[in-house]
Design a protein around this motif. Structure first.
Motif, PDB file in Angstrom:
ATOM      1  N   ASP A   1       0.792  -1.030   0.052  1.00 32.25           N
ATOM      2  CA  ASP A   1       0.167  -0.158  -0.357  1.00 32.25           C
ATOM      3  C   ASP A   1       0.731   1.348   0.232  1.00 32.25           C
ATOM      4  O   ASP A   1       0.516   2.730  -0.254  1.00 32.25           O
ATOM      5  N   ASP A   2       2.284   0.745   0.073  1.00 34.80           N
ATOM      6  CA  ASP A   2       2.668   1.902   0.612  1.00 34.80           C
ATOM      7  C   ASP A   2       2.627   3.554  -0.580  1.00 34.80           C
ATOM      8  O   ASP A   2       3.181   4.647  -0.453  1.00 34.80           O
ATOM      9  N   ALA A   3       2.463   3.019  -1.586  1.00 31.81           N
ATOM     10  CA  ALA A   3       2.755   4.290  -3.020  1.00 31.81           C
ATOM     11  C   ALA A   3       1.630   4.763  -2.941  1.00 31.81           C
ATOM     12  O   ALA A   3       1.304   5.550  -3.093  1.00 31.81           O
ATOM     13  N   GLN A   4       0.269   4.301  -2.944  1.00 32.55           N
ATOM     14  CA  GLN A   4      -1.161   4.878  -2.699  1.00 32.55           C
ATOM     15  C   GLN A   4      -1.231   5.371  -1.348  1.00 32.55           C
ATOM     16  O   GLN A   4      -1.367   6.650  -1.110  1.00 32.55           O
ATOM     17  N   ILE A   5      -0.571   5.518   0.042  1.00 27.51           N
ATOM     18  CA  ILE A   5      -0.223   6.032   0.623  1.00 27.51           C
ATOM     19  C   ILE A   5       0.623   7.022   0.820  1.00 27.51           C
ATOM     20  O   ILE A   5       0.363   8.728   0.784  1.00 27.51           O
ATOM     21  N   GLU A   6       2.086   7.348  -0.101  1.00 28.66           N
ATOM     22  CA  GLU A   6       2.240   8.165  -0.789  1.00 28.66           C
ATOM     23  C   GLU A   6       2.093   9.312  -1.317  1.00 28.66           C
ATOM     24  O   GLU A   6       2.027  10.474  -1.133  1.00 28.66           O
ATOM     25  N   ALA A   7       1.063   8.524  -2.300  1.00 25.36           N
ATOM     26  CA  ALA A   7       0.281   9.755  -2.960  1.00 25.36           C
ATOM     27  C   ALA A   7      -1.228  10.311  -2.881  1.00 25.36           C
ATOM     28  O   ALA A   7      -1.313  11.146  -3.087  1.00 25.36           O
ATOM     29  N   VAL A   8      -1.622   9.650  -2.028  1.00 30.15           N
ATOM     30  CA  VAL A   8      -2.746  10.498  -0.725  1.00 30.15           C
ATOM     31  C   VAL A   8      -1.853  11.640  -0.119  1.00 30.15           C
ATOM     32  O   VAL A   8      -2.071  12.464   0.106  1.00 30.15           O
ATOM     33  N   PHE A   9      -0.558  11.340   0.571  1.00 33.33           N
ATOM     34  CA  PHE A   9       0.247  12.193   1.283  1.00 33.33           C
ATOM     35  C   PHE A   9       0.420  13.322   0.465  1.00 33.33           C
ATOM     36  O   PHE A   9       0.321  14.544   0.696  1.00 33.33           O
ATOM     37  N   ARG A  10       1.289  13.340  -0.189  1.00 34.62           N
ATOM     38  CA  ARG A  10       1.845  14.179  -1.810  1.00 34.62           C
ATOM     39  C   ARG A  10       0.249  15.278  -2.052  1.00 34.62           C
ATOM     40  O   ARG A  10       0.380  16.226  -1.480  1.00 34.62           O
ATOM     41  N   ASP A  11      -0.188  14.917  -1.745  1.00 35.88           N
ATOM     42  CA  ASP A  11      -2.085  15.249  -2.972  1.00 35.88           C
ATOM     43  C   ASP A  11      -2.521  16.058  -1.482  1.00 35.88           C
ATOM     44  O   ASP A  11      -2.745  17.349  -1.842  1.00 35.88           O
ATOM     45  N   CYS A  12      -2.222  15.305  -0.584  1.00 31.73           N
ATOM     46  CA  CYS A  12      -2.598  16.512   0.282  1.00 31.73           C
ATOM     47  C   CYS A  12      -1.804  17.338   1.146  1.00 31.73           C
ATOM     48  O   CYS A  12      -1.732  18.823   1.336  1.00 31.73           O
ATOM     49  N   LEU A  13      -0.643  17.745   0.750  1.00 25.28           N
ATOM     50  CA  LEU A  13       0.372  18.124   0.643  1.00 25.28           C
ATOM     51  C   LEU A  13      -0.328  19.385   0.075  1.00 25.28           C
ATOM     52  O   LEU A  13       0.611  20.627   0.620  1.00 25.28           O
ATOM     53  N   THR A  14      -0.293  19.371  -1.216  1.00 27.19           N
ATOM     54  CA  THR A  14      -0.207  20.691  -1.980  1.00 27.19           C
ATOM     55  C   THR A  14      -1.408  21.374  -1.725  1.00 27.19           C
ATOM     56  O   THR A  14      -2.037  22.136  -1.982  1.00 27.19           O
TER      57      THR A  14
ATOM     58  N   GLU B   1       9.312  16.135   5.279  1.00 33.98           N
ATOM     59  CA  GLU B   1       7.281  15.370   6.248  1.00 33.98           C
ATOM     60  C   GLU B   1       7.224  13.785   5.353  1.00 33.98           C
ATOM     61  O   GLU B   1       6.934  13.411   6.170  1.00 33.98           O
ATOM     62  N   LEU B   2       7.696  13.276   3.964  1.00 31.77           N
ATOM     63  CA  LEU B   2       7.648  12.358   3.558  1.00 31.77           C
ATOM     64  C   LEU B   2       8.942  11.298   4.301  1.00 31.77           C
ATOM     65  O   LEU B   2       8.411  10.293   4.517  1.00 31.77           O
ATOM     66  N   VAL B   3      10.436  11.769   4.859  1.00 32.84           N
ATOM     67  CA  VAL B   3      11.063  11.097   5.552  1.00 32.84           C
ATOM     68  C   VAL B   3      10.405  10.485   6.846  1.00 32.84           C
ATOM     69  O   VAL B   3      10.253  10.032   7.466  1.00 32.84           O
ATOM     70  N   ARG B   4       9.541  11.550   7.166  1.00 37.18           N
ATOM     71  CA  ARG B   4       8.685  11.420   8.774  1.00 37.18           C
ATOM     72  C   ARG B   4       7.558  10.263   8.422  1.00 37.18           C
ATOM     73  O   ARG B   4       7.252   9.382   9.518  1.00 37.18           O
ATOM     74  N   LEU B   5       6.929  11.148   7.974  1.00 36.35           N
ATOM     75  CA  LEU B   5       5.754   9.209   7.400  1.00 36.35           C
ATOM     76  C   LEU B   5       6.514   8.064   7.259  1.00 36.35           C
ATOM     77  O   LEU B   5       5.820   6.846   7.856  1.00 36.35           O
TER      78      LEU B   5
ATOM     79  N   VAL C   1      -7.960   5.054  -0.031  1.00 36.64           N
ATOM     80  CA  VAL C   1      -8.541   6.655   0.031  1.00 36.64           C
ATOM     81  C   VAL C   1      -8.678   7.618   0.891  1.00 36.64           C
ATOM     82  O   VAL C   1      -9.266   8.842   1.348  1.00 36.64           O
ATOM     83  N   GLY C   2      -7.868   7.720   2.104  1.00 42.75           N
ATOM     84  CA  GLY C   2      -7.423   7.710   2.945  1.00 42.75           C
ATOM     85  C   GLY C   2      -6.618   7.144   4.256  1.00 42.75           C
ATOM     86  O   GLY C   2      -6.521   5.940   3.874  1.00 42.75           O
ATOM     87  N   PHE C   3      -5.584   7.535   4.788  1.00 39.41           N
ATOM     88  CA  PHE C   3      -5.137   6.755   6.475  1.00 39.41           C
ATOM     89  C   PHE C   3      -4.615   7.782   7.101  1.00 39.41           C
ATOM     90  O   PHE C   3      -4.935   8.636   7.665  1.00 39.41           O
ATOM     91  N   LEU C   4      -4.551   6.528   8.287  1.00 37.94           N
ATOM     92  CA  LEU C   4      -3.884   7.246   9.412  1.00 37.94           C
ATOM     93  C   LEU C   4      -3.391   6.289  10.236  1.00 37.94           C
ATOM     94  O   LEU C   4      -2.836   4.823  10.245  1.00 37.94           O
ATOM     95  N   THR C   5      -1.851   6.308  10.829  1.00 39.39           N
ATOM     96  CA  THR C   5      -1.233   6.269  11.585  1.00 39.39           C
ATOM     97  C   THR C   5      -1.206   6.523  13.116  1.00 39.39           C
ATOM     98  O   THR C   5      -1.738   7.881  13.468  1.00 39.39           O
ATOM     99  N   LEU C   6      -1.188   5.426  13.716  1.00 40.66           N
ATOM    100  CA  LEU C   6      -1.262   5.166  15.070  1.00 40.66           C
ATOM    101  C   LEU C   6      -0.421   5.099  15.709  1.00 40.66           C
ATOM    102  O   LEU C   6       0.930   4.141  15.650  1.00 40.66           O
TER     103      LEU C   6
ATOM    104  N   VAL D   1      -7.208  12.350   3.673  1.00 44.75           N
ATOM    105  CA  VAL D   1      -7.648  11.826   2.933  1.00 44.75           C
ATOM    106  C   VAL D   1      -8.327  12.348   1.965  1.00 44.75           C
ATOM    107  O   VAL D   1      -8.115  13.814   2.504  1.00 44.75           O
ATOM    108  N   HIS D   2      -7.598  11.146   0.860  1.00 45.01           N
ATOM    109  CA  HIS D   2      -8.138  12.455  -0.151  1.00 45.01           C
ATOM    110  C   HIS D   2      -9.049  13.309  -0.748  1.00 45.01           C
ATOM    111  O   HIS D   2     -10.505  12.991  -0.362  1.00 45.01           O
TER     112      HIS D   2
END
Length: 149
Positions: free
Chosen positions: A20-33, A44-48, A68-73, A85-86
Motif C-alpha cells: 500500500d505504501d505507494a498509494q499512501i504516499e500519493a494520498v499524502f503528497r496530494d494532501c501536502l498541496t 514530511e515524507l521522511v517522517r511519514l 482513499v485515506g490513511f491514519l498512523t497510530l 483523506v484524499h
C-alpha cells in the motif's frame, strides 16, 4: 481483514500492507498541496516513512479508487501523527471511520495535533466532538493539540 466497512460509500478500513505504501504516499503528497506546510515536503515524507515502519497504519480502501485515506497510530500513546483523506473522498465518513477504528485499537481516547491555520480540519474535528484541553501546550509552535471524544 476488514476492520470497518461503509457499504453506502463503498470504502473499507483495514491494516496497511507493505504493497500500500505507494498509494499512501500519493494520498499524502496530494494532501501536502492542499495546505501550506511549515516544513519541506521531503522532510514530511521522511517522517511519514519512519512512522509507517514503526507504528500501526490503517488504510481506507475503495475497490475502484484504491487507498482513499490513511491514519498512523502510536498505539501506546493513543496518538495520531497522521490522518489524511484524499480530497475526492472527504465528507464521506472516511476520517471518522479511521479515527473510530484507531480509538478501538488504542482502547483509549485519542489525541492529535493540527495546524492552527488549518480551519477546515479544525472544523471537521470539532464537528466530530474533538476538543482542545485548556492549558495544553502542543509540541510544535503553530499547532493545536486536540483530544478525541
Amino acid at each position: 481483514m476488514e476492520l470497518m466497512t461503509h457499504r453506502a460509500a463503498g470504502w473499507k478500513i483495514r491494516l496497511r500492507k507493505a504493497s500500500d505504501d505507494a498509494q499512501i504516499e500519493a494520498v499524502f503528497r496530494d494532501c501536502l498541496t492542499d495546505f501550506p506546510w511549515r516544513r519541506a515536503h521531503d522532510v514530511e515524507l521522511v517522517r511519514l516513512h519512519g512512522l509507517l515502519a514503526s507504528n500501526h497504519c490503517l488504510v481506507a480502501h475503495e475497490d475502484h479508487a484504491g487507498i482513499v485515506g490513511f491514519l498512523t497510530l502510536e498505539r501506546r500513546k493513543a496518538y495520531v501523527p497522521h490522518l489524511f483523506v484524499h480530497r475526492d473522498w472527504r465528507f464521506c465518513g472516511v476520517g471518522a471511520g479511521l479515527l473510530q477504528v484507531a480509538r478501538d485499537m488504542a482502547r483509549s481516547p485519542l489525541s492529535l495535533d493540527v495546524d492552527a491555520q488549518n480551519g477546515a480540519a479544525l472544523a471537521a474535528y470539532k464537528a466530530m466532538g474533538w476538543y482542545e484541553k485548556v492549558g495544553q501546550v502542543p509540541p510544535r509552535e503553530g499547532q493545536r493539540r486536540l483530544s478525541g471524544p
